[in-house]
Scaffold this motif. Sequence first.
Motif, PDB file in Angstrom:
ATOM      1  N   THR A  31       0.859  -1.169   0.000  1.00  0.00           N
ATOM      2  CA  THR A  31       0.000   0.000   0.000  1.00  0.00           C
ATOM      3  C   THR A  31       0.906   1.232   0.000  1.00  0.00           C
ATOM      4  OG1 THR A  31      -1.841   1.123   1.087  1.00  0.00           O
ATOM      5  CG2 THR A  31      -0.248   0.020   2.536  1.00  0.00           C
ATOM      6  N   CYS A  32       0.419   2.333   0.549  1.00  0.00           N
ATOM      7  CA  CYS A  32       1.140   3.590   0.478  1.00  0.00           C
ATOM      8  C   CYS A  32       0.754   4.446   1.687  1.00  0.00           C
ATOM      9  CB  CYS A  32       0.771   4.283  -0.839  1.00  0.00           C
ATOM     10  SG  CYS A  32       1.426   5.935  -1.015  1.00  0.00           S
ATOM     11  N   ARG A  35      -2.278   6.424   1.392  1.00  0.00           N
ATOM     12  CA  ARG A  35      -3.552   5.734   1.235  1.00  0.00           C
ATOM     13  C   ARG A  35      -4.044   5.076   2.524  1.00  0.00           C
ATOM     14  NH1 ARG A  35      -5.840   4.246  -3.561  1.00  0.00           N
ATOM     15  NH2 ARG A  35      -4.877   5.125  -5.420  1.00  0.00           N
ATOM     16  N   ASP A  36      -3.130   4.706   3.410  1.00  0.00           N
ATOM     17  CA  ASP A  36      -3.520   3.933   4.597  1.00  0.00           C
ATOM     18  C   ASP A  36      -3.784   4.816   5.815  1.00  0.00           C
ATOM     19  OD1 ASP A  36      -1.028   4.714   5.471  1.00  0.00           O
ATOM     20  OD2 ASP A  36      -0.257   2.686   5.800  1.00  0.00           O
ATOM     21  N   THR A  41      -5.714   9.296   2.776  1.00  0.00           N
ATOM     22  CA  THR A  41      -6.419   8.079   2.381  1.00  0.00           C
ATOM     23  C   THR A  41      -6.714   8.045   0.894  1.00  0.00           C
ATOM     24  OG1 THR A  41      -8.543   9.134   2.895  1.00  0.00           O
ATOM     25  CG2 THR A  41      -7.528   7.784   4.631  1.00  0.00           C
ATOM     26  N   GLY A  43      -4.557   8.973  -1.768  1.00  0.00           N
ATOM     27  CA  GLY A  43      -3.465   8.818  -2.719  1.00  0.00           C
ATOM     28  C   GLY A  43      -3.308  10.081  -3.556  1.00  0.00           C
ATOM     29  N   GLU A  49      -6.951   2.953  -8.264  1.00  0.00           N
ATOM     30  CA  GLU A  49      -7.064   2.023  -7.143  1.00  0.00           C
ATOM     31  C   GLU A  49      -5.931   1.004  -7.124  1.00  0.00           C
ATOM     32  OE1 GLU A  49     -10.918   0.301  -7.388  1.00  0.00           O
ATOM     33  OE2 GLU A  49     -11.970   2.154  -6.874  1.00  0.00           O
ATOM     34  N   LYS A  50      -5.316   0.753  -8.285  1.00  0.00           N
ATOM     35  CA  LYS A  50      -4.228  -0.214  -8.358  1.00  0.00           C
ATOM     36  C   LYS A  50      -2.857   0.446  -8.325  1.00  0.00           C
ATOM     37  CE  LYS A  50      -6.330  -4.261 -10.482  1.00  0.00           C
ATOM     38  NZ  LYS A  50      -6.148  -5.318 -11.509  1.00  0.00           N
ATOM     39  N   PHE A  94       2.223   1.041  -6.192  1.00  0.00           N
ATOM     40  CA  PHE A  94       2.270   1.540  -4.827  1.00  0.00           C
ATOM     41  C   PHE A  94       3.717   1.683  -4.337  1.00  0.00           C
ATOM     42  CE2 PHE A  94      -2.130  -0.347  -4.806  1.00  0.00           C
ATOM     43  CZ  PHE A  94      -2.776   0.876  -4.826  1.00  0.00           C
TER      44      PHE A  94
END
Length: 326
Positions: A31-32, A35-36, A41, A43, A49-50, A94
């Motif tokens: 992930t990143c 994003r997490d 959250t 990006g 999304e990928k 990511f």
Amino acid sequence: MEEERYKHLNKYLKEKFGERTLKICIDGGFTCPNRDNTLSTGGCIFCSEKGSGELIVSSNGLTSVEKIKNQVINYFNSYRSKRANKFIAYFQNFSNTYDSIQNLKSKYDAALIDKRIVGLEIATRPDCIDEEICNLLETYKKDYYVCVELGLQTSNDKTGILINRGYLSSQFTEAVKLLNSHNIDVVTHIMVGLPKETFEDIKNTVKFINQHNIQGLKIHSTYIVKNTTLADMYFNDQYEPISFDCYMKCLTYIITHISSDVVIHRISADSPKDLLIAPKWNLHKKWVLNGLDKILKEEDLWQGKEFKQNRSIGTSFFDYFNYSPT
């Protein structure tokens, strides 16, 4: 055969490894921090999304390590592995250094399962590089060529905030210095046509990159894919994608002003057909490749020709090319 006017990746890899060498694109299940919820959250505004890994096919129902092994095995069982004898395991989407050292090692090792693999390439963010990660990557150097890709996109931190990048250009500088100290090759990215960018920003980004010890460069146009913040901006008339002609002129500037020592990894991004909203010309990679070759030949230009010159443009990106976004 006419001499190449910029330093192509394919030729560089062939010279380095003695024959054609290809990349195996791998989804490592990362992930990143953008994003997490560590930083954000959502990006980056252009990120799908990928995380730029739309063209990678992964397997469901397996652990991350098993998925990685499966991707490599499937690659070597496919027609793609017949096109070369040597390959680089490329962790693409990511932030592929954003995990514990133990998990990173398990994932990297999971990809290096075939003797035809001669290199390990890791795409990540500058703020996901530290001494411990560099020490881990250095352990692979005795058996593999090791390379790290660092996102930059632009040296303008105001644009960085606008695109929700989540790190400063000064962090890019620190990450490059750290990787340099471990003799790990660095590839970075420029994105052309970001919201509110000017031609002066392009010029400054090239100058900024030339101040660093990097070995490779990826140049991308900014394109819009579904389910992104940039797509929302586009549909709300807050962003107009770059035109083909404008991109070609910017690309020519970058190539002629970047150091001739830098390997050009790509000059056009591969956008997924089913997700691409605009610009449609982005689907025609040959237009960019052939168009740049034509410009360089007709105008007798080459990589680094203007490397030591600092011409002042003094006008906006859009005014310079007589282009007005809505």
